[in-house]
Design a protein around this motif. Sequence first.
Motif, short mmCIF file in Angstrom:
data_model
loop_
_atom_site.label_atom_id
_atom_site.label_comp_id
_atom_site.label_asym_id
_atom_site.label_seq_id
_atom_site.Cartn_x
_atom_site.Cartn_y
_atom_site.Cartn_z
N ARG A 96 -2.06 -1.38 16.18
CA ARG A 96 -2.36 -3.04 16.33
C ARG A 96 -4.10 -2.92 15.79
N VAL A 97 -4.26 -3.89 14.41
CA VAL A 97 -5.35 -3.88 14.26
C VAL A 97 -5.53 -6.05 14.72
N TYR A 98 -6.52 -5.95 14.17
CA TYR A 98 -7.25 -7.40 13.96
C TYR A 98 -6.77 -7.87 12.60
N PRO A 118 2.28 12.49 3.86
CA PRO A 118 3.35 11.21 2.63
C PRO A 118 4.96 10.73 3.91
N ASN A 119 4.59 12.13 5.14
CA ASN A 119 6.06 11.91 5.78
C ASN A 119 5.76 10.26 6.99
N ILE A 120 4.48 10.44 7.33
CA ILE A 120 4.41 9.20 8.71
C ILE A 120 4.14 7.94 8.37
N ARG A 121 4.75 7.60 8.92
CA ARG A 121 6.14 6.05 8.56
C ARG A 121 4.50 5.02 9.17
N LEU A 122 3.88 3.71 8.78
CA LEU A 122 3.67 3.24 9.54
C LEU A 122 4.26 1.60 10.10
N ASP A 123 3.67 0.96 11.37
CA ASP A 123 4.10 0.10 11.49
C ASP A 123 2.80 -0.24 11.68
#
Length: 298
Positions: A96-98, A118-123
């Motif tokens: 979570r960011v501004y 490359p294998n880390i997905r971000l939400d």
Amino acid sequence: MIPPLNPLHAFDVAARHLSFTRAARELRVTQPAVSRQVTILEAFLGVRLFERDKTGLRLTSEGDEFHRQIAPAFRIIAQATTGLTATGKAQPLKIRVYTTFAAKWLIPRLPSFYVSYPNIRLDISNVVAPVDFENDKVDLAVQFGSGEWPGAETELLFRDVIQPVCSPKLLKRARLAELDDLRKIQLLHSHYRRSDWPDWLMAVKRPDLLTDRSVSFQSSVLTYQAAAEGVGVAMGQLFLLRNEIEDGTLVPLFNAPLERASAHYLAWPKSRPMTRKARSFVVWLKAQIAHDVNRGRA
């Protein structure tokens, strides 16, 4: 009876390599840390697992037999993890960011993150309200404030330094050499940073320049866009506007930056350990920020 898992994992890696040093490299810890974990496991089991001779580290007979029995379990775990990640079923890292931090700093640098991981997905979500790790499904957050939030561990990322900025377009048609010149210009305000202009004008001992001649926007992103289009003068967060300042889209005015008490912090929940994915993101994030800070001092 199951031994403690961290020492068991350290033993498995050390036994595969027959080297504490190479095991430390794979586990991304120090060599003494691997040695301590193996010692903990030996104490738990009541047997020696390794011994040293002229050729280096080798397994004892008990250690060799123990490793042959546990190694398949770690291979199965590794294969299952690889399969889960490859099919995209692994949970994304929730951050979570501004909005302003995301738009002006994080998003332009994300290609660098995906090259490294490359294998880390971000939400990535953007919410103004302070993060609540007890109720929000978030792994990490970048928060602005005092650095103290309930249920959160925090670490300072960068200070909040503000200074008026405007576009070259505005400078071509309006004189902005002295503070009094602000009387003739629209002051651009961000709804969530309403105190920026009053704080800065108080710091330069000119609160009288805060007039009704102003335009207010819902977010800093819109405020900076309006400044870039020549609508007026915005109070800029210098760290987040580094790219715009360097490429000349925005120009700092009056050479009077103000460092405020509040700052941007990294936050994560006290109640659960940081995952490996989260640690990877934190390493990348801090390296990027350190590079920007050092670039600003050059």
